[in-house]
Structures are given as C-alpha cells and as structure tokens.
Write a protein that holds these residues in place. Structure first.
Motif, PDB file in Angstrom:
ATOM      1  N   LEU A 131       0.829  -1.205   0.000  1.00 61.81           N
ATOM      2  CA  LEU A 131       0.000   0.000   0.000  1.00 61.81           C
ATOM      3  C   LEU A 131       0.863   1.255   0.000  1.00 61.81           C
ATOM      4  CD1 LEU A 131      -2.851  -0.872   2.538  1.00 61.81           C
ATOM      5  CD2 LEU A 131      -3.177  -0.302   0.141  1.00 61.81           C
ATOM      6  N   LEU A 132       1.872   1.280   0.863  1.00 62.84           N
ATOM      7  CA  LEU A 132       2.726   2.457   0.971  1.00 62.84           C
ATOM      8  C   LEU A 132       3.534   2.690  -0.300  1.00 62.84           C
ATOM      9  CD1 LEU A 132       3.887   1.854   4.632  1.00 62.84           C
ATOM     10  CD2 LEU A 132       2.757   3.938   3.837  1.00 62.84           C
ATOM     11  N   GLN A 133       4.034   1.626  -0.894  1.00 63.94           N
ATOM     12  CA  GLN A 133       4.806   1.782  -2.131  1.00 63.94           C
ATOM     13  C   GLN A 133       3.915   2.288  -3.263  1.00 63.94           C
ATOM     14  OE1 GLN A 133       6.416  -2.176  -2.523  1.00 63.94           O
ATOM     15  NE2 GLN A 133       8.329  -1.635  -1.486  1.00 63.94           N
ATOM     16  N   TYR A 134       2.715   1.734  -3.352  1.00 57.41           N
ATOM     17  CA  TYR A 134       1.815   2.134  -4.439  1.00 57.41           C
ATOM     18  C   TYR A 134       1.413   3.598  -4.308  1.00 57.41           C
ATOM     19  CZ  TYR A 134      -2.141   2.111  -7.656  1.00 57.41           C
ATOM     20  OH  TYR A 134      -3.008   2.405  -8.684  1.00 57.41           O
ATOM     21  N   TYR A 135       0.972   3.993  -3.112  1.00 56.08           N
ATOM     22  CA  TYR A 135       0.506   5.369  -2.945  1.00 56.08           C
ATOM     23  C   TYR A 135       1.661   6.349  -2.791  1.00 56.08           C
ATOM     24  CZ  TYR A 135      -4.207   3.643  -2.850  1.00 56.08           C
ATOM     25  OH  TYR A 135      -5.401   3.057  -3.220  1.00 56.08           O
ATOM     26  N   GLY A 136       2.827   5.868  -2.384  1.00 57.64           N
ATOM     27  CA  GLY A 136       3.998   6.728  -2.417  1.00 57.64           C
ATOM     28  C   GLY A 136       4.344   7.132  -3.841  1.00 57.64           C
ATOM     29  N   SER A 137       4.215   6.194  -4.781  1.00 64.24           N
ATOM     30  CA  SER A 137       4.482   6.531  -6.181  1.00 64.24           C
ATOM     31  C   SER A 137       3.423   7.472  -6.741  1.00 64.24           C
ATOM     32  CB  SER A 137       4.557   5.253  -7.019  1.00 64.24           C
ATOM     33  OG  SER A 137       3.330   4.547  -7.007  1.00 64.24           O
ATOM     34  N   TRP A 138       2.172   7.333  -6.284  1.00 65.45           N
ATOM     35  CA  TRP A 138       1.131   8.263  -6.740  1.00 65.45           C
ATOM     36  C   TRP A 138       1.353   9.661  -6.147  1.00 65.45           C
ATOM     37  CZ3 TRP A 138      -1.525   8.749 -10.753  1.00 65.45           C
ATOM     38  CH2 TRP A 138      -2.050   7.654 -11.434  1.00 65.45           C
ATOM     39  N   ALA A 139       1.867   9.726  -4.933  1.00 64.07           N
ATOM     40  CA  ALA A 139       2.203  11.034  -4.374  1.00 64.07           C
ATOM     41  C   ALA A 139       3.269  11.721  -5.233  1.00 64.07           C
ATOM     42  CB  ALA A 139       2.702  10.872  -2.927  1.00 64.07           C
ATOM     43  N   GLN A 140       4.211  10.938  -5.733  1.00 62.06           N
ATOM     44  CA  GLN A 140       5.255  11.482  -6.593  1.00 62.06           C
ATOM     45  C   GLN A 140       4.685  12.005  -7.907  1.00 62.06           C
ATOM     46  OE1 GLN A 140       8.772  11.434  -5.986  1.00 62.06           O
ATOM     47  NE2 GLN A 140       8.980  12.645  -7.858  1.00 62.06           N
ATOM     48  N   LEU A 141       3.669  11.337  -8.457  1.00 66.18           N
ATOM     49  CA  LEU A 141       3.185  11.628  -9.817  1.00 66.18           C
ATOM     50  C   LEU A 141       1.874  12.405  -9.855  1.00 66.18           C
ATOM     51  CD1 LEU A 141       3.920   8.133 -11.431  1.00 66.18           C
ATOM     52  CD2 LEU A 141       5.250  10.239 -11.694  1.00 66.18           C
ATOM     53  N   ARG A 142       1.406  12.864  -8.690  1.00 68.48           N
ATOM     54  CA  ARG A 142       0.087  13.523  -8.679  1.00 68.48           C
ATOM     55  C   ARG A 142       0.008  14.679  -9.664  1.00 68.48           C
ATOM     56  NH1 ARG A 142      -1.671  17.469  -3.984  1.00 68.48           N
ATOM     57  NH2 ARG A 142      -0.578  18.851  -5.437  1.00 68.48           N
TER      58      ARG A 142
END
Length: 799
Positions: free
Chosen positions: A137-148
C-alpha cells in the motif's frame, strides 16, 4: 519405523490436513503496550495525548484477556484534533510531490524495522493485516504522491479528510482510505474501530518518525459512528468517508445529513457474495478454494456456493473428503452459538442436508465448518446469514441461471467464478453486478485494483487511480455545500406540500398560455394526476404556460421504461452511442430557433445570449458524442502473476433535479454525461425555468434514442426529489436545489444506498451553487464522466 505416528508428505497430501500451527508470541507488542501503561491515548499534534478525566474502553483478545484500554474522545478533544489537522494540512500540502512521496516511502523502512510489532499487535487485537500488505500500500501510494501533479494535472487536495471505520473493519480496509488521502496532499483524521485502534495508533507513531508533519495524521478513538458524526460537525472538515458494516454506515449518513459535508460509504463487511462453480471448472481446485475462502480466512464477507447441477455430486463428494477432520471454528460469543444453532435447525426444517467436518460440541462458542446443501435464494440463512462457519449451497443449470443466481443478492461487492473456459469466465464476469470478480481465485487484493461496491455495497471507489479522485477537487468544480447545522425536519412530510391549483380563466383562446406535456417512455404525455402548474414570466408576472404536475406515479412509470431499455443501451458499442448523440446534436441544431426563443422568453435573456446558449449546447452534445469511445479502462500492472482489468460500467438509472442556471445547457450537459456512459436518465427540469427543457422534448421525439432512455418529468422540486429518492431502482441522484433538499437526500438515500452529487442553490438569487455551465475546461467532462460510471475489476491468475 513400525508404529511410527509421523506423517509423510504423501499422507498429508491424501488427507489435505493443515500442519500444526506455530505458537503465537506477542512479546514485542506486549512490550509496546507496557511502554504506554496499556492505556493508549489519542494522537494529534504529532504525539500521544491523554486527556485528564477521560473515559476509556477496554479491548480484550479472543480469549477474553485484557489487551489495553483506549480513550473515548470528548468534544474538546475533537476541537483540538480538528485544529491540529488544519495546521497539518497547511504543512503537508505545502510540500512538493517528491517530498510527500519520500515520507510515505520512509514508512516502508520503519515497517521493516518494526514490522514484528505491527504484526503481533494486529493479531492480538483481532485486526490481522500483514506488514507486506501495508508495504505494498505504501509503495503504491507513495508513487502516486510522486506523480500527482504529472498525471492528475490541475486537481487539488480537498483539505481535511475524516476516515471512519466500524469495529469489525480490517486495518487493510482502513489504510486503503487513509493512504490515498495522504498521498494526494490532504490531512486525515482517523476514527478507527476498537480492534483497529491500537495498530492505527502505532502506525501514526511510525508516520511521524518517518517525517510526516505534525497534524497531518490524527487518531481519535471512541464510539466510532457517533464520534465520526461529531468530527463531521467541525467546519474545517471537507469530506467524510466510511468503511465497515452497512448498519453503522447508514447511521453515519443519517447523523451527518444537513451538515453540508459530503459522505461516502464503503460497506466492506457483511456482504453476501457468490462462489460459482461451472461444470468446466477444475473441481478439486474449486473445492479447495471455497473451503479456504469460507472457513479458513478471516471472514469480512459471507460466501454462497453456487454449483452447476451436472457436477453437484462430484463437488459434494469432494467437500465431504476435504472437510473430514477440520477443526471447529471459534465464534465471537455464546450468543453467536445460539444464533448458529437456530439457523442450522431452520435449514434442516426447510429440507437442507448438512455436510460437516465433525459433530458440534454440546456447548461453547465453537462450531464445526458446515455446508448447507439444498438452499434456495429466498432461504433466511442465505438472505440474512448467521455469523458462524456456515456455507449455503445452491444449484443452477444454465450459464444464464448462474448469473441470475449470483446477482440475486442486494449486495454487489465481489464474486468468484471457477471455469477453465475463458470465454465463459469473461462473459459471466461482465454480467455480474459486482465490483470485483476473481476468476479461478478468490479474495485477491492489491491497491492497483479499483474496489467499487455495486448496488447496496458502496457509493465510492477505493483503490487504483480511480480511487484517488474522491480526495481531489477538479479545476472546474462547483463550490462545496455550505456548512450548516441540520434543520429540524419531518422527513415523512418533505415534498408533500399542496401545489397551487390552476383555475380556468376567460382569456382569449389565441392568447391563452400554452399547455406543455412531459416525456415518459418515449412519448409526450400528461401527468398521471392530470394536474398542471403555472409557469410565470421573469419576476413572477404573467403566466407564460402550464406544465404537468408530476409525482410519484410518473416517476414509477419513467423508471419502469428506463430500467427496461437501459441494459440494451449499455450493451451497445461506444461508437453506436456516439452516433446517437451526434444525431441528437443535429436535431438540436434544427430546432435552435425554437429553443432560443424559449430561453429568452423564460429567463428574460436577449436573443443573442439565448442563441449563444443553444450553440454551446450543440457543441456540448458533440463533445459527449466524441467522449463515448475515448475512456474504456484497461489492463492493470499487478505484482502477482496474472492479468487484471479495470472496466468502467454504467450506474443504471440516474435521477437528476436540474439547476435554474442555463436551463438548456445544463440539461444537455447532464443528459450527455449519463447516456454517453450507458445510463438511462430521469430529469426534473428547473421549477423556475422549465420551458427550455420541455421544448427540448421535440428534439428527443425526432431522435433515434431508444424509448424510455431519457425521461423528462415536470413538477415541484421537493415533490419530485422525494419521488426519486424513494424509488429503489434509481442508482444515483444529481441534485441542484435547497439546503433542505440536500439534507433530505442524505438522510433518505441509504436503503438502498444511492450515489449522491449535491449542489445547493438559492432560489431567490437564481444561483446553482456556482457551477459555470458555459466553461469548456476538459475537467468538467472528466468530472461528469466519473460521476456517471462505477468500476469493476476482473482478476485472472496465470500459472
């Protein structure tokens, strides 16, 4: 060795018994609890807070031993926490996308160091969630935080988000809402259930240690639903989202009605889901899968086994073999045991036969796994399953009957389909009214898969890119609902005011106001009541026309027509729907003069301004026609072996109460959004300016849209709102109206759950919540499109 009791691999394989369970040790978790004196406080301003003279709840493990106590937040605590969240939002949202991603990915390192403590605490509290799932979960949403800002351009965070969970909700389901809210730049107030409170507090501590600003993540413990409603009262809260059982979700919706805060519900606990075994399935794998899903995993949902008649004997024989020797399952309480005994006795009285692993103990909170063969869709133990390890078994003959049986439940959360025929699997998956379909597998979860409950299983999407938009504001969004205190309302009398009577006058027939008709089932008609309402000129002067005074029976007729035609319209190809919309735009162009006159006469605008609105309406319909085949979902990059599909589907029948502003452009914008995505629509024109919508009926009559796909019913706004809200077939309501109407819909549209899109307008000022219908920003179409679809994920594993 002679007489040896040691079992070989061959012996275990033949009996399919599980090996001995490892002895659980909770030393790390116990040490963390002892460090906090087994009394956990609230968490805000980046630290644990223990209010003086606060009440507390005790949390016990499965054996009844005390684990710890948690504080019950008081009103002052809620106020301080809301202030902390506002400050946290300012600090968190001011960071760059890379900085936010770095914090979320930093928690992964913290879990690597303290994962044992998290695991033990989850097991101790009965909220099992593996650290590997949290890391994913953290890896997936961490990458979305990067690409928002790169992939979701222009959308901005909501502000302060409240996440509420019921006592029986898992930690994974809770974090599936918390992490995307944080990744998009919001601050979060979590109101966890009792079992998830200690692990949530531990994770909050790890987040702060990873660099999360103080106040960006806050935990309030207590009685979750009533506490969630208290938090929602704060004017700083922008959005409330809930996960857990439906009963608590409905209570939260009713408690927050009229506060002016949007509430979404994901009832992820307690749904009844079909496990379908076709004759083309690998029977051994299917039987092993259903036993694991129904009896061995922690159950948040109830399974119903559906077996094709031709393989029923084979399935039952394998069930008996696999279940032999299975141990009893622990129940929550002795009261559950009484309920399970009553259910089994009732099933036997109705002719069900039992397949069970062993004899039930005479007493105690334990019960053996049991299959109830010969169940019917209407059996009480299928409709309202008991909490015990009971698995109803039903049979079907054809593929069509399997789909009908699987869709019989009011829930639409998930389904498991077992067959080696890929064509049959995909056809069945497409026909199931559920949000998640697993082919030859079950209970597969990954944050990249959108989780969207259909029917009575939710009003929002979690997971995947689609689940991020609930925590974001589009560039073209209308202003939020005004925050207020709920007004005292008699909900049973809303919309029952008597319509002013229309008295015949002696005016010359040539100058008498025109009588308009409404549009139901593809035909222009009068209202069932036979009554009319007067339409006045701007400023309330002379009577311009009379239109039908529609009501509940007109809505009933429109829904019957819409529900009949909508499945066929949804199955049409996107290009076919596009051609129908292009044709509708051409028909609108042919009637542009009549429509411009109706706008000018009704609203008092000049002819130039009215013609400009007609021109924009023609362009808007063409935009929707072009949009039909441009967004179709697609394959998802899942970490496991296999393929996953995300498919947008129509909601079904949508009810729309239209705004006063731009009475034609708003009609075609919302109509286009609904039918371009495969929905049928029932529209109530503006009570103040209905004539442009009624004139538009002439365009609909000459179009090639199926009869009943679009329905226009006039009448008083409150009366029509109540009629739409109380019809169980309508899946969503888009509303522009009064604050009282918004409160009524939030309170009423809970059984079954309806997706609501609410905007408050002030009738005396002619405003519709600030929506600028004339803008051509791409986010307007995207927002409308996302409001008109629900998502389905299909998981197909490979070797």
């Amino acid at each position: 060795m002679a007489g040896s009791t040691i079992k070989t691999v061959h012996d275990i394989f033949q009996s399919m018994e599980s090996g001995p369970a490892a002895t659980s040790s909770y030393a790390t978790a116990q040490a963390w609890l002892e460090h906090h004196s087994r009394s956990l406080g609230l968490f805000f301003d980046g630290k644990f807070v223990r209010p003086a003279d606060s009440q507390s709840h005790s949390l016990c493990d499965s054996k009844g031993a005390n684990v710890c106590s948690t504080v019950c937040a008081a009103d002052d605590d809620v106020s301080h926490c809301a202030s902390s969240a506002v400050n946290g939002y300012k600090a968190w949202s001011s960071l760059t996308c890379h900085q936010r991603a770095k914090v979320l990915l930093g928690v992964v390192s913290a879990l690597g160091q303290h994962g044992q403590c998290v695991t033990e605490l989850c097991e101790l509290c009965g909220a099992s969630c593996s650290p590997s799932a949290l890391v994913r979960l953290l890896q997936y949403y961490g990458s979305w935080a990067q690409l928002r800002d790169t992939l979701i351009t222009g959308w901005t965070p909501l502000g302060v988000v409240t996440v509420v969970a019921s006592d029986d909700c898992s930690l994974y389901s809770l974090m599936l809402k918390v992490l995307p809210a944080l990744a998009m730049g919001n601050s979060v107030i979590v109101v966890p259930g009792r079992s998830t409170a200690p692990p949530a507090l531990l994770l909050a501590q790890l987040f702060i240690g990873a660099g999360l600003p103080a106040g960006a993540l806050n935990i309030l413990t207590g009685s979750n639903v009533s506490l969630g409603a208290k938090v929602a009262q704060s004017p700083s809260i922008s959005y409330v989202t809930y996960c857990g059982n439906k009963q608590d979700g409905v209570m939260l919706c009713k408690a927050t009605a009229g506060m002016g805060v949007p509430v979404s519900v994901s009832p992820c606990v307690g749904a009844t889901c079909p496990f379908i075994i076709f004759e083309s399935a690998d029977i051994d794998s299917a039987v092993e899968g259903v036993l694991e899903a129904a009896f061995r995993k922690k159950k948040e949902i109830h399974w119903v086994l559906c077996v094709q008649e031709s393989v029923l004997d084979s399935v039952v024989a394998r069930l008996k073999l696999r279940m032999a020797g299975m141990k009893c399952v622990a129940l929550q309480s002795d009261e559950d045991r009484v309920q399970v005994d009553a259910t089994v006795q009732e099933a036997q009285q109705q002719g069900a036969t039992l397949v069970q692993s062993c004899a039930a103990p005479p007493s105690g909170a334990q019960y053996p796994p049991m299959v109830l063969c010969g169940a019917a869709p209407s059996s009480p133990f299928v409709v309202d399953p008991s909490p015990g390890p009971l698995l109803p078994l039903m049979t079907f003959r054809s593929n069509t009957e399997a789909v009908t049986l699987g869709n019989h439940s009011p829930h639409g959360q998930a389904a498991s389909i077992w067959t080696e025929d890929l064509t049959l699997a995909l056809e069945t998956a497409k026909s199931m009214s559920v949000g998640s379909v697993w082919v030859n597998s079950h209970s597969v979860s990954d944050p990249c898969l959108p989780v969207c409950g259909h029917k009575d299983s939710g009003t929002c999407t979690d997971g995947g890119q689609e689940g991020l938009y609930q925590f974001l504001l589009p560039p073209s969004s209308s202003p939020p609902l005004p925050r207020s205190s709920p007004v005292s309302m008699d909900y049973s009398k809303f919309g029952t005011a008597i319509t002013p009577v229309v008295i015949p006058d002696d005016a010359d027939a040539a100058s008498a106001p025109k009588y308009y008709q409404q549009f139901v089932g593809g035909k222009a008609c009068k209202s069932v009541s036979g009554c009319s309402v007067a339409v006045h000129s701007p400023g309330g002067g002379r009577v311009l026309a009379y239109c039908p005074d529609g009501g509940r029976k007109d809505v009933r007729n429109a829904v019957e027509a819409a529900a009949k035609v909508q499945p066929g319209w949804m199955k049409k190809s996107p290009s076919a729907r596009a051609q129908s919309l292009y044709s509708l735009a051409k028909g609108l162009e042919a009637k542009r003069r009549d429509l411009a006159v109706s706008i000018s006469v009704q609203t008092g605008l000049s002819m130039d301004e009215a013609e400009k609105e007609v021109e924009l309406s023609i362009a808007r319909l063409s935009d929707w026609a072009a949009y039909c085949d441009k967004v179709l979902g697609g394959a998802l990059p899942v970490p496991q072996s296999g393929s996953a599909l995300a498919l947008p589907e129509a909601l079904g029948v949508v009810g729309v109460v239209l705004p006063d502003k731009n009475p034609l452009l708003s009609v075609v914008t919302l109509l286009g959004a609904a039918i371009a995505t495969g929905n049928a629509i029932i529209m109530t024109p503006s009570q103040k300016y209905p004539l442009p919508a009624l004139t538009f009926i002439q365009v609909l009559q000459s179009s090639d849209l199926p009869a009943g796909l679009v329905n226009i019913i006039t009448g008083t706004r409150d009366q029509m709102t109540a009629a739409l809200a109380n019809h169980s077939v309508i899946k969503a309501i888009w509303y522009w109206g009064s604050a009282e109407g918004c409160q009524y819909l939030q309170h009423t549209c809970t059984s079954p759950l309806k997706t609501l899109r609410l905007s408050c307008q002030k009738d005396e000022e002619g405003k519709d919540g600030g929506r600028d219908w004339t803008q051509s920003h791409s986010s307007l179409l995207e927002e409308m499109w996302r409001n008109a679809v629900q998502w389905k994920s299909v998981w197909i594993p490979t070797a």
